[in-house]
Write an enzyme that holds these catalytic residues in place. Structure first.
Site, PDB file in Angstrom:
ATOM      1  N   PRO A  16       0.825  -1.218   0.000  1.00 43.85           N
ATOM      2  CA  PRO A  16       0.000   0.000   0.000  1.00 43.85           C
ATOM      3  C   PRO A  16       0.855   1.262   0.000  1.00 43.85           C
ATOM      4  O   PRO A  16       2.012   1.236   0.403  1.00 43.85           O
ATOM      5  CB  PRO A  16      -0.799  -0.121   1.305  1.00 43.85           C
ATOM      6  CG  PRO A  16       0.063  -0.959   2.193  1.00 43.85           C
ATOM      7  CD  PRO A  16       0.758  -1.939   1.288  1.00 43.85           C
ATOM      8  N   SER A 262       6.775   4.773   9.964  1.00 46.81           N
ATOM      9  CA  SER A 262       6.834   3.598   9.101  1.00 46.81           C
ATOM     10  C   SER A 262       5.457   3.039   8.814  1.00 46.81           C
ATOM     11  O   SER A 262       4.461   3.426   9.432  1.00 46.81           O
ATOM     12  CB  SER A 262       7.699   2.510   9.755  1.00 46.81           C
ATOM     13  OG  SER A 262       6.979   1.891  10.813  1.00 46.81           O
ATOM     14  N   LYS A 263       5.406   2.083   7.898  1.00 42.56           N
ATOM     15  CA  LYS A 263       4.143   1.425   7.553  1.00 42.56           C
ATOM     16  C   LYS A 263       3.591   0.652   8.745  1.00 42.56           C
ATOM     17  O   LYS A 263       2.393   0.425   8.838  1.00 42.56           O
ATOM     18  CB  LYS A 263       4.354   0.478   6.365  1.00 42.56           C
ATOM     19  CG  LYS A 263       4.595   1.198   5.049  1.00 42.56           C
ATOM     20  CD  LYS A 263       4.665   0.217   3.883  1.00 42.56           C
ATOM     21  CE  LYS A 263       4.789   0.962   2.555  1.00 42.56           C
ATOM     22  NZ  LYS A 263       4.796   0.037   1.397  1.00 42.56           N
ATOM     23  N   ARG A 264       4.471   0.240   9.632  1.00 46.96           N
ATOM     24  CA  ARG A 264       4.032  -0.563  10.787  1.00 46.96           C
ATOM     25  C   ARG A 264       3.512   0.294  11.940  1.00 46.96           C
ATOM     26  O   ARG A 264       2.940  -0.233  12.885  1.00 46.96           O
ATOM     27  CB  ARG A 264       5.192  -1.436  11.284  1.00 46.96           C
ATOM     28  CG  ARG A 264       5.593  -2.510  10.297  1.00 46.96           C
ATOM     29  CD  ARG A 264       6.783  -3.312  10.796  1.00 46.96           C
ATOM     30  NE  ARG A 264       7.977  -2.493  10.917  1.00 46.96           N
ATOM     31  CZ  ARG A 264       8.782  -2.203   9.905  1.00 46.96           C
ATOM     32  NH1 ARG A 264       8.517  -2.659   8.702  1.00 46.96           N
ATOM     33  NH2 ARG A 264       9.854  -1.448  10.073  1.00 46.96           N
TER      34      ARG A 264
END
Length: 504
Positions: A16, A262-264
């Site tokens: 994504p 971050s993505k996390r």
């Protein structure tokens, strides 16, 4: 800016689109539109091992939703197509060979195992292994093999990569539109791989070739690409091409502490970091998105524009058109910008208030139908007008307006303490007043009830709080007589009677 402005957003379809990537796309879009140029999207999918199905469509849908769709991309105005790098792979070998022939690149046959051994040896000696001028004359490449041997090994099908031959002993003095003058020592650079053994180019070669062929005038990208700037400028020099201007945007930082967002971080910290909801095709794990959380695209755009850029004024609310008019790369900050989820909501609240009531009413009507409630859209629109001031998201409209549709089944304990010994009798007298009121418009009911209270010398507190408690179940909600007018005479009287029976 003598040549036509053409800027690009070039994501890899490996998952994504992160909110940092959205901001990069936004700044490219604003810059292009400010200068009457073109904003295009190129899909950099040369790393097939990391390719994720659906990611490309996700990226395009996200930009469409945000209102910053590219002028050119896959399947749209492909003036310099294809816009998918995997469909351009036949181009890159030609340019890699051109660098070989001009002496700017060389074949390297070193195996991954041999290079790992060299890295470990250097680590044991407290060094960092770099494949460059310091050792390339001793490694297994076309610089240490003669031309005939090199050709023979290639014809025999041996695996090889093509590496850039970084010049020695040069200080590159480069200009960044955000950071000003930046210097790089070529002796500290490694000889990057430009072409891989699988027949695909690396990011560096494909990126430069495509930017040139697609006539990119400015490269506006994240700060993490700043270390690649010297290689890219050297590649332009090697091809004898005019380099674009470069601008490296500051990082978006975590809300607390340092470090890149971050993505996390998103769902872990309680807020989205993706524009749209994403379901990982491998793990099945779903990550939340701004759209599905109820954020308005205008609010997301406004919030992101002010992450690392300022207008130079105290104004905070900008439409996309206003941002285009005033955007200036010179006002982009060098330092990282801390992501503030609460400020994000603040923007959404403002844009929610500006939203068309009927559009919001359609969303609330959908929620109502799911609960088995059907009301005329005109009524729902009026209810939205009354309650939306307290809302930030459409999902909050039900909690703010449920009493318009469903009678209370319980009463706030603290508020119920205001129900005195004479309250039930006063409420019964009020019912008679309401029964005899023919015009049940807000203004008329309010005037009638207040006239009755004045005439009978009844204090406001003795009627208004118990009446609201009867209709709502608590002391929340918009103007009391608006509620009465919308739910109507029969429902108003029924609710008052129920409160008398329950709270007497």
């Amino acid at each position: 800016m003598s040549k036509p402005i053409r800027v690009r957003f070039a994501p890899s379809p490996t998952g994504p689109l992160h909110i940092g990537g959205v901001r990069t796309a936004l700044f490219n879009y604003l810059f292009a539109k400010k200068h009457g140029g073109v904003f295009y999207l190129r899909v950099e999918d040369t790393d097939q091992n990391r390719f994720v199905p659906g990611a490309e469509q996700y990226i395009l849908e996200a930009l469409e939703w945000l209102g910053i769709a590219p002028d050119e991309t896959v399947g749209k105005n492909e003036k310099f197509g294809p816009y998918r790098q995997s469909e351009r792979k036949n181009l890159y070998k030609e340019y890699a060979d051109q660098l070989i022939n001009s002496g700017w690149a060389y074949y390297a046959f070193d195996s991954a195992e041999d290079l790992d051994k060299l890295r470990k040896m250097d680590e044991e000696n407290g060094k960092t292994f770099i494949y460059n001028h310091s050792n390339r004359e001793q490694l297994d490449n076309s610089l240490t093999n003669d031309v005939a041997t090199t050709a023979k090994r290639i014809l025999a099908g041996e695996d090889y990569v093509i590496r850039f031959k970084t010049p020695v002993g040069e200080i590159l003095q480069l200009k960044d539109m955000i950071r000003g003058d930046v210097k790089f020592d070529t002796n500290l650079l490694d000889d990057k791989v430009l072409f891989k053994s699988d027949g695909m180019p690396t990011y560096h070669l494909a990126n430069i070739v495509d930017d040139h062929l697609m006539e990119t005038s400015h490269v506006i990208r994240g700060e993490e690409w700043l270390p690649s700037m010297p290689l890219h400028v050297l590649l332009y020099r090697a091809f004898n091409w005019e380099a674009p201007e470069f601008a490296h945007l500051p990082l978006i930082l975590k809300p607390v502490g340092n470090g890149k967002l971050s993505k996390r971080d998103g769902d872990k910290l309680g807020f989205p970091v993706f524009p749209l909801e994403w379901k990982d095709p491998k793990s099945g794990e779903t990550s939340s998105g701004y759209r599905e959380k109820g954020f308005m695209p205008e609010a997301v755009i406004n919030f992101l524009a002010l992450l690392g850029w300022s207008s130079g004024t105290d104004q905070e609310l900008f439409t996309l058109d206003e941002l285009v008019t005033i955007f200036d790369l010179g006002r982009v900050h060098k330092a990282g910008a801390k992501f503030d989820p609460e400020k994000n909501k603040w923007f959404n609240h403002h844009y929610f208030q500006r939203a068309d009531n009927e559009v919001l009413a359609q969303q609330l009507s959908h929620m109502l139908l799911e609960k088995g409630i059907n009301r005329p859209i005109e009524t729902v629109t009026e209810i939205v007008r009354l309650v939306k001031e307290r809302a930030t998201f459409a999902s909050e409209l039900w909690d703010l307006s449920d009493f318009f549709f469903v009678a209370p089944t319980s009463y706030d304990e603290k508020a119920a303490k205001n129900w005195k010994e004479d309250t039930s009798e006063l409420m019964k007298r009020l019912i008679e007043v309401l029964k005899n009121t023919l015009d049940f418009s807000t203004e008329n009911v309010e005037n009638t009830v207040k006239a009755w209270m004045t005439e009978n010398e009844i204090g406001m507190g003795k009627i208004m709080q118990p009446l609201r408690l009867s209709l709502v179940g608590s002391l929340k909600g918009p103007h009391l007589f608006d509620i009465i007018s919308i739910i109507g005479k029969e429902e108003t009287i029924t609710r008052i009677n129920k409160a008398i029976e329950t709270l007497k």
